[in-house]
Design an enzyme around this catalytic site. Structure first.
Site, short mmCIF file in Angstrom:
data_model
loop_
_atom_site.label_atom_id
_atom_site.label_comp_id
_atom_site.label_asym_id
_atom_site.label_seq_id
_atom_site.Cartn_x
_atom_site.Cartn_y
_atom_site.Cartn_z
N CYS A 182 16.91 28.70 -107.45
CA CYS A 182 17.16 28.43 -106.04
C CYS A 182 17.16 26.91 -105.80
O CYS A 182 18.07 26.23 -106.25
CB CYS A 182 16.16 29.18 -105.17
N GLU A 227 11.53 35.53 -110.62
CA GLU A 227 10.07 35.51 -110.59
C GLU A 227 9.51 36.37 -109.47
O GLU A 227 8.32 36.72 -109.48
CB GLU A 227 9.56 34.05 -110.47
N HIS A 258 15.98 34.96 -107.38
CA HIS A 258 14.60 34.69 -107.79
C HIS A 258 14.07 35.76 -108.75
O HIS A 258 13.43 36.73 -108.32
CB HIS A 258 13.69 34.67 -106.55
#
Length: 222
Positions: A86, A196, A194
């Site tokens: 990002c 994660e 994302h």
């Protein structure tokens, strides 16, 4: 295995990224952007999402001038692994580590939801845990995620199999539906979604786990 996560004023996914690395077996160091050097023995650098410097001037433009970025550039130039997620992707394009730029979303609105992400290639340390063509669910959360590059660069990325991920249904206007790209040596990944945030069932899904486990497998000493 050692990972460094860079922290800027305005980072908001640094801890999420550190937890994802740690869950895959990495020893993680948090590195402040004003530091001039990375810790010794770092295998991979993570540049996290957020809003570095409040996205003033241009997303990632000020962060790209931080002292630690020179060390990140040196790390990648000598063949070290790195990933920017990002805002981290925006920073990597601002530094020239990755080609292209991230523009304002085509709809001019901030988007925050889970999207279908198509694995465009499994031929990288980041994506070898998937099969090319797999569609995985990964969250996005951005206002400036519209990937753009000139026609020659887009053709080069496709010819060299350097498109890592594409959107199954394009949410932001990115050219050629591109959601993530690789460096020419395939050791640097930049992506807007994302992974994660997709490593824990309690957070809604685990489709990002394979990315971090694949990295762990590649970077574990033989």
């Amino acid at each position: 295995m050692k990972a460094a996560v860079i922290v800027f004023p305005g980072s908001n996914c640094d801890r999420d990224l550190a937890v994802a690395f740690e869950s895959a077996g990495f020893d993680v160091s948090m590195v402040w952007h004003k530091d001039a050097d990375l810790p010794d023995g770092i295998d991979i650098v993570g540049v996290p999402g957020g809003f570095s410097y409040g996205d003033y001037l241009r997303c990632g433009a000020i962060a790209a001038q931080s002292p630690i970025i020179r060390a990140v550039q040196a790390h990648t130039e000598r063949g070290g692994y790195a990933m920017g997620i990002c805002n981290g992707f925006q920073i990597l394009t601002e530094t020239g580590i990755l080609p292209g730029a991230l523009l304002r979303n085509a709809g001019l609105k901030y988007i925050c939801r889970t999207v279908g992400l198509k694995v465009a290639t499994s031929e990288s340390a980041f994506t070898e845990g998937y099969n090319a063509g797999d569609v995985i669910g990964i969250p996005i959360a951005h206002h400036d995620g519209n990937y753009f590059a000139d026609d020659g660069t887009i053709a080069m990325l496709h010819d060299q199999d350097r498109v890592a991920f594409t959107y199954d249904q394009n949410p932001n206007g990115s050219i050629a539906d591109i959601a993530g790209i690789l460096s020419d040596n395939r050791r640097v990944l930049g992506m807007m979604p994302h992974p994660e945030r997709a490593t824990d069932d309690g957070h809604g899904g685990t489709d990002g786990v394979a990315l971090f486990r694949a990295l762990a497998g590649v970077l574990t000493p033989a």
